[in-house]
Scaffold this active site. Structure first.
Site, PDB file in Angstrom:
ATOM      1  N   LYS A 300      19.648 -35.167  24.429  1.00 47.59           N
ATOM      2  CA  LYS A 300      18.332 -34.531  24.303  1.00 47.59           C
ATOM      3  C   LYS A 300      17.280 -35.634  24.327  1.00 47.59           C
ATOM      4  CE  LYS A 300      15.491 -31.506  21.407  1.00 47.59           C
ATOM      5  NZ  LYS A 300      15.418 -30.712  20.163  1.00 47.59           N
ATOM      6  N   LYS A 322       8.959 -37.967  18.224  1.00 40.23           N
ATOM      7  CA  LYS A 322      10.378 -37.813  17.886  1.00 40.23           C
ATOM      8  C   LYS A 322      11.249 -38.885  18.546  1.00 40.23           C
ATOM      9  CE  LYS A 322       9.942 -32.852  17.025  1.00 40.23           C
ATOM     10  NZ  LYS A 322      10.589 -31.513  17.120  1.00 40.23           N
ATOM     11  N   GLU A 338      26.586 -40.823  23.186  1.00 35.08           N
ATOM     12  CA  GLU A 338      26.440 -39.534  22.512  1.00 35.08           C
ATOM     13  C   GLU A 338      27.568 -38.576  22.903  1.00 35.08           C
ATOM     14  OE1 GLU A 338      24.359 -38.754  20.242  1.00 35.08           O
ATOM     15  OE2 GLU A 338      22.781 -40.272  20.335  1.00 35.08           O
ATOM     16  N   LYS A 353      19.292 -31.913  27.933  1.00 32.75           N
ATOM     17  CA  LYS A 353      17.973 -31.282  27.828  1.00 32.75           C
ATOM     18  C   LYS A 353      16.896 -32.367  27.950  1.00 32.75           C
ATOM     19  CE  LYS A 353      15.089 -28.618  24.590  1.00 32.75           C
ATOM     20  NZ  LYS A 353      14.979 -28.076  23.228  1.00 32.75           N
ATOM     21  N   SER A 379      10.845 -25.308  28.552  1.00 31.37           N
ATOM     22  CA  SER A 379       9.589 -24.572  28.700  1.00 31.37           C
ATOM     23  C   SER A 379       8.654 -25.203  29.720  1.00 31.37           C
ATOM     24  CB  SER A 379       8.894 -24.476  27.341  1.00 31.37           C
ATOM     25  OG  SER A 379       8.663 -25.774  26.799  1.00 31.37           O
ATOM     26  N   TYR A 418      14.509 -19.494  30.712  1.00 34.62           N
ATOM     27  CA  TYR A 418      13.602 -18.374  30.450  1.00 34.62           C
ATOM     28  C   TYR A 418      13.521 -17.435  31.652  1.00 34.62           C
ATOM     29  CZ  TYR A 418      12.373 -21.570  26.717  1.00 34.62           C
ATOM     30  OH  TYR A 418      12.448 -22.410  25.634  1.00 34.62           O
TER      31      TYR A 418
END
Length: 432
Positions: A300, A322, A338, A353, A379, A418
């Site tokens: 991510k 972040k 990871e 992501k 998004s 979406y």
């Protein structure tokens, strides 16, 4: 005949003969008596054409079968008296001015395998279907749906009726997997995100409601503190701004168990704290939820493409960013670190992501693990396509399906998108 159907469908109340004339494909068709039966439509009476239309095509009257035996027929062919067959079609002429040249000498011509729809379909390497989609759903405590300004076409769903209605729509086109994201009231947020594991909180209630209505629905949940944190971060924030890793993992374990207890099928830690997959697996097992899967947000990235999502949940960080826990967009090999950790700690699915800016990372994971790969068309990716389509810059349907196909081609087994309902509708229409 597709042309016949389209022309007729575009002319309400038309006769089939009019449609045939309009599309110029009436060769070989004859008028039939106004007898209605399977596959027969009168050409003289006005009609509303159904979605599928079979029009009788009749060339010459079919000759009666020959009384000769197979042996006699074969003997005639051997004797050089082969029966007549249609002539070889003439080669289509080139436009005037085309240079007359000798064909290039090349044994391999890849275009040969692309020259017809049937051949292209036969050799298609990657496919997409509604079964490959997971539909992200934003939910809130209200009764009414609320539009999300930065994500045209998406809404925060009222947790009762709006949520149920949206899942009905998804299942109707073959999408039977959803992931829930809550918009939590500010009054319930805290520095430690305790509302995340409230058994009567918004997400557990939504899970129980959905499982009551749709027992076979696959429900994914988000495991992270940012929707519940007064600081807007995925973990507990120390007074000097450091995101506390192990203390956050302790909270995430309680959150995952609460979701599993409510009926979640797959919990999805998106926080990017070190060691959280193994800790959550242990907590789930100790609580008797050995069959609940973990979809780890493995790679991510600290991406600019999350902006509309954070508006939808009002979960922007109150300070800083972040980057101390999400991955650097410049890094590629780090995704393998990871991957190996999450796999060793018991992850069942690995996620990348965002998706399209990181197709190379999806392929990297695909080549280095046997676990299923998921990818999140986030998004920002969604809103980019919608905005470009609204401005007339691209064809929305083609762009959406191409983007999803590229994510699948890179190696993703499932895609969080979406566009799930819309894309499934388009795919179903293509198969009719």
């Amino acid at each position: 005949m597709v042309g016949v159907m389209m022309a007729a469908a575009a002319t309400p109340g038309c006769g089939v003969s009019q449609a045939l004339t309009a599309c110029g494909s009436h060769e070989g068709l004859r008028r039939v008596a106004p007898v209605f039966g399977p596959g027969v439509v009168s050409v003289s009476a006005p009609c509303k054409l159904p979605r599928k239309l079979n029009v009788q095509a009749v060339a010459e009257p079919i000759a009666k079968s020959s009384p000769r035996t197979i042996e006699e027929c074969e003997a005639n062919v051997v004797a050089g008296n082969a029966p007549a067959a249609p002539p070889v079609p003439a080669k289509p002429s080139a436009p005037e001015g085309t240079p007359a040249i000798s064909p290039l000498v090349m044994p391999a011509r890849p275009r040969r395998n692309r020259r017809s729809p049937a051949l292209r379909a036969a050799f298609q390497e990657t496919t997409i279907s509604p079964a490959n989609f997971i539909l992200p759903l934003f939910v809130h405590e209200g009764e009414q749906n609320a539009p999300i300004g930065a994500m045209p076409g998406c809404q925060r769903l009222g947790w009762r009726h709006g949520l149920i209605d949206e899942v009905y729509k998804a299942r109707d086109v073959g999408v039977n997997s959803v992931v829930l994201f809550p918009k939590v009231p500010d009054a319930l947020k805290s520095s430690t995100g305790d509302e995340a594991y409230n058994p009567d909180g918004l997400v557990p209630r939504c899970i129980r409601l959905l499982k009551d209505k749709f027992p076979d629905l696959v429900i994914y949940t988000d495991v992270a503190l940012d929707p519940y944190s007064s600081d807007g971060h995925d973990g507990i924030v120390r007074e000097d701004g450091l995101i506390m890793n192990d203390e956050t993992v302790h909270q995430l374990c309680k959150q995952a168990v609460a979701q599993a207890q409510a009926g979640a099928d797959v919990v999805s830690p998106s926080d990017m704290m070190d060691g959280r997959v193994g800790a959550i697996r242990k907590a789930l097992d100790l609580a008797g939820h050995q069959d609940v899967s973990i979809m780890a947000y493995t790679a991510k990235y600290a991406s600019a493409f999350y902006g509309p999502f954070r508006e939808a949940l009002d979960s922007n960080p109150r300070f800083g960013d972040k980057k101390t826990y999400q991955m650097n967009p410049a890094n590629y090999r780090e995704a393998l670190i990871e991957t190996r950790m999450d796999e060793a700690e018991g992850a069942d699915i690995l996620m990348v992501k965002p998706a399209m800016p990181y197709l190379d990372v999806i392929r990297l994971l695909r080549d280095n693990t046997a676990l299923p790969i998921s990818a999140y068309q986030v998004s920002g990716e969604y809103s980019m396509i919608r905005a470009a389509a609204a401005a007339g810059m691209l064809d929305e349907k083609k762009a959406v399906l191409e983007s999803l196909l590229s994510i699948r081609r890179a190696g993703a087994d499932v895609i969080l998108t979406y566009f799930a309902i819309q894309a499934a509708q388009w795919l179903c229409a293509e198969r009719v």
